[in-house]
Scaffold this motif. Structure first.
Motif, short mmCIF file in Angstrom:
data_model
loop_
_atom_site.label_atom_id
_atom_site.label_comp_id
_atom_site.label_asym_id
_atom_site.label_seq_id
_atom_site.Cartn_x
_atom_site.Cartn_y
_atom_site.Cartn_z
N GLY A 15 0.81 -1.21 0.00
CA GLY A 15 0.00 0.00 0.00
C GLY A 15 0.85 1.26 0.00
N PHE A 16 1.91 1.26 0.78
CA PHE A 16 2.81 2.41 0.81
C PHE A 16 3.47 2.62 -0.55
CE2 PHE A 16 7.12 4.08 1.37
CZ PHE A 16 6.81 5.34 1.87
N TYR A 18 2.28 1.77 -3.42
CA TYR A 18 1.27 2.27 -4.35
C TYR A 18 1.11 3.78 -4.20
CZ TYR A 18 -3.22 3.16 -6.52
OH TYR A 18 -4.21 3.68 -7.30
N VAL A 19 1.02 4.26 -2.97
CA VAL A 19 0.89 5.69 -2.73
C VAL A 19 2.13 6.42 -3.24
CG1 VAL A 19 0.74 7.46 -0.92
CG2 VAL A 19 -0.70 5.44 -0.80
N LEU A 20 3.31 5.87 -2.98
CA LEU A 20 4.55 6.46 -3.45
C LEU A 20 4.57 6.55 -4.98
CD1 LEU A 20 7.48 7.36 -2.52
CD2 LEU A 20 8.15 5.05 -3.17
N THR A 21 4.08 5.52 -5.64
CA THR A 21 4.06 5.51 -7.10
C THR A 21 3.09 6.55 -7.65
OG1 THR A 21 4.62 3.16 -7.10
CG2 THR A 21 3.67 4.04 -9.12
N VAL A 22 1.90 6.64 -7.07
CA VAL A 22 0.91 7.61 -7.55
C VAL A 22 1.43 9.03 -7.38
CG1 VAL A 22 -1.37 8.58 -7.06
CG2 VAL A 22 -1.07 6.10 -7.20
N TYR A 23 1.94 9.36 -6.19
CA TYR A 23 2.47 10.70 -5.97
C TYR A 23 3.77 10.92 -6.74
CZ TYR A 23 -1.06 11.86 -2.55
OH TYR A 23 -2.25 12.14 -1.95
N GLN A 26 2.78 12.16 -10.09
CA GLN A 26 2.41 13.58 -9.99
C GLN A 26 3.65 14.45 -9.91
OE1 GLN A 26 -0.29 14.02 -6.70
NE2 GLN A 26 -1.87 12.76 -7.65
N PRO A 51 8.57 6.89 -9.18
CA PRO A 51 7.51 5.92 -9.49
C PRO A 51 8.05 4.63 -10.08
CG PRO A 51 7.45 7.72 -11.05
CD PRO A 51 8.43 8.11 -9.99
N GLY A 54 8.99 2.50 -7.24
CA GLY A 54 7.77 2.05 -6.59
C GLY A 54 7.15 0.87 -7.31
#
Length: 93
Positions: A15-16, A18-23, A26, A51, A54
């Protein structure tokens, strides 16, 4: 109990990542507007490593989770040993 804890920590790590990849994606988008002064290259090339790492880490965690789940009921699982996981001897020692 160790298997459940390992599965839980791997899931939280996934989960961490995934968040790192999404941000991270960005951050790559905002890096298009920034130019590195010494070379004149846009910063999105440098930010792309966030990303990318990630994604690679999520793939690695996914493989580890599949291996752990496939050995869930196996008698040769490292989690079945009462003394903890077996560590192979160092052949170079």
């Amino acid at each position: 109990f160790q298997r459940v804890v390992k599965l839980l920590t791997d899931s939280l790590s996934m989960g961490f990542m995934y968040v790192l990849t999404v941000y991270g994606f960005q951050m790559v988008e905002t890096g298009k507007l920034q130019i590195e002064t010494a070379t004149g290259i846009t910063m999105n090339y440098f930010f792309l490593c966030v990303p990318l790492c990630g994604i690679l880490t999520m793939i690695q965690l996914g493989v580890v989770m599949i291996v752990d789940l496939s050995s869930w009921g196996a008698s040769d699982s490292p989690y079945r040993n009462e003394d903890g996981p077996q560590v192979p001897a160092n052949p170079h020692a």
